[in-house]
Design an enzyme around this catalytic site. Structure first.
Site, PDB file in Angstrom:
ATOM      1  N   SER A 141       0.830  -1.201   0.000  1.00  0.00           N
ATOM      2  CA  SER A 141       0.000   0.000   0.000  1.00  0.00           C
ATOM      3  C   SER A 141       0.871   1.259   0.000  1.00  0.00           C
ATOM      4  CB  SER A 141      -0.964  -0.049   1.193  1.00  0.00           C
ATOM      5  OG  SER A 141      -1.969   0.935   1.086  1.00  0.00           O
ATOM      6  N   HIS A 171      -7.973  -5.177  -0.493  1.00  0.00           N
ATOM      7  CA  HIS A 171      -6.713  -4.529  -0.118  1.00  0.00           C
ATOM      8  C   HIS A 171      -6.028  -5.410   0.913  1.00  0.00           C
ATOM      9  CE1 HIS A 171      -4.113  -1.060  -0.184  1.00  0.00           C
ATOM     10  NE2 HIS A 171      -4.158  -0.935   1.123  1.00  0.00           N
ATOM     11  N   ASP A 191      -9.816  -4.110  -4.935  1.00  0.00           N
ATOM     12  CA  ASP A 191      -9.203  -3.246  -3.916  1.00  0.00           C
ATOM     13  C   ASP A 191      -9.993  -1.939  -3.790  1.00  0.00           C
ATOM     14  OD1 ASP A 191      -7.549  -1.557  -2.388  1.00  0.00           O
ATOM     15  OD2 ASP A 191      -5.725  -2.490  -3.155  1.00  0.00           O
TER      16      ASP A 191
END
Length: 222
Positions: free
Chosen positions: A116, A201, A170
């Site tokens: 991320s 995610h 996501d």
């Protein structure tokens, strides 16, 4: 001064390092448990370095202080980029690479990895680093400061292998944003090993297996 870190060594006197950057609001402990699942016993000695990002207020979380590599100012993750914060974290990553070199692991045996926001930093710092790295591992991320990457990227990492994994569902870093970043880098000639997974995610077992295979290739390159 380098950031505080959590570290795991797979055997004494490691000759490779993987610097793994966590996501927004997590810390260096977040991915440390992945090491036993990920490591192949045939690999050489590796030092996994999991740094803690600085604590800073995050605008989209009502200004709440948390560990973050940079501020997120807009509802869309790539909006209103925190240029100052990103550049400060690039410097922090540079310091971590330098510390590995001081401990006997050259940049050519350092893999930069991240999830991320950490993946965004691995890309940003890795492509600008002045020495060739072993690889850049990007999970559920995108390329910030994309407007300046062509001018600021280092020729030393033009051919550096990049693994990029992303979840098709996501909701935090939409896969379309990841694909835009990938396409921008491919247009500049970067080689990207792209993988998409039916997930949100997160990190999946299938992705870990693909990362293991990709890392095995990196460790065999030297």
């Amino acid at each position: 001064m380098s950031l505080p870190t959590v570290e795991r060594e797979t055997r004494p006197s490691p000759i490779w390092s993987v610097i793994w950057l966590h996501g927004l609001g997590a810390d260096g402990n977040d991915f440390a448990p992945i090491v036993p699942e990920l490591v192949d016993p045939a690999w050489p000695g590796i030092r996994f370095v999991f740094p803690h990002a600085p604590v800073r207020p995050v605008t989209v979380n009502n200004g709440m202080p948390m560990r973050a590599w940079y501020d997120i100012k807009g509802l869309a993750i790539a909006d209103k980029q925190d240029v100052e914060g990103i550049r400060a974290s690039i410097a922090d990553v540079e310091a971590l690479i330098a510390r590995e070199e001081e401990r006997g692991v050259p940049a050519s045996r350092v893999v930069l990895a991240g999830f991320s926001q950490g993946g965004a930093m691995a890309l940003s710092a890795g492509l600008r680093h002045r020495e060739s790295l072993a690889g850049i591992l990007v999970l559920s991320a995108y390329l910030p400061l994309h407007e300046t990457i062509e001018a600021e990227r280092s020729g030393a990492n033009h051919a550096t292998p990049i693994f990029w994994g992303h979840g098709s569902a996501d909701p935090i870093v939409p896969m379309a944003l990841g694909e835009q970043s990938r396409q921008a880098l491919e247009t500049l000639g970067h080689r990207i090993d792209w993988h998409s997974y039916p997930m949100g995610h997160q990190v999946s077992l299938a992705e870990i297996a693909d990362v293991r295979a990709w890392l095995t290739e990196r460790f065999a390159d030297a």
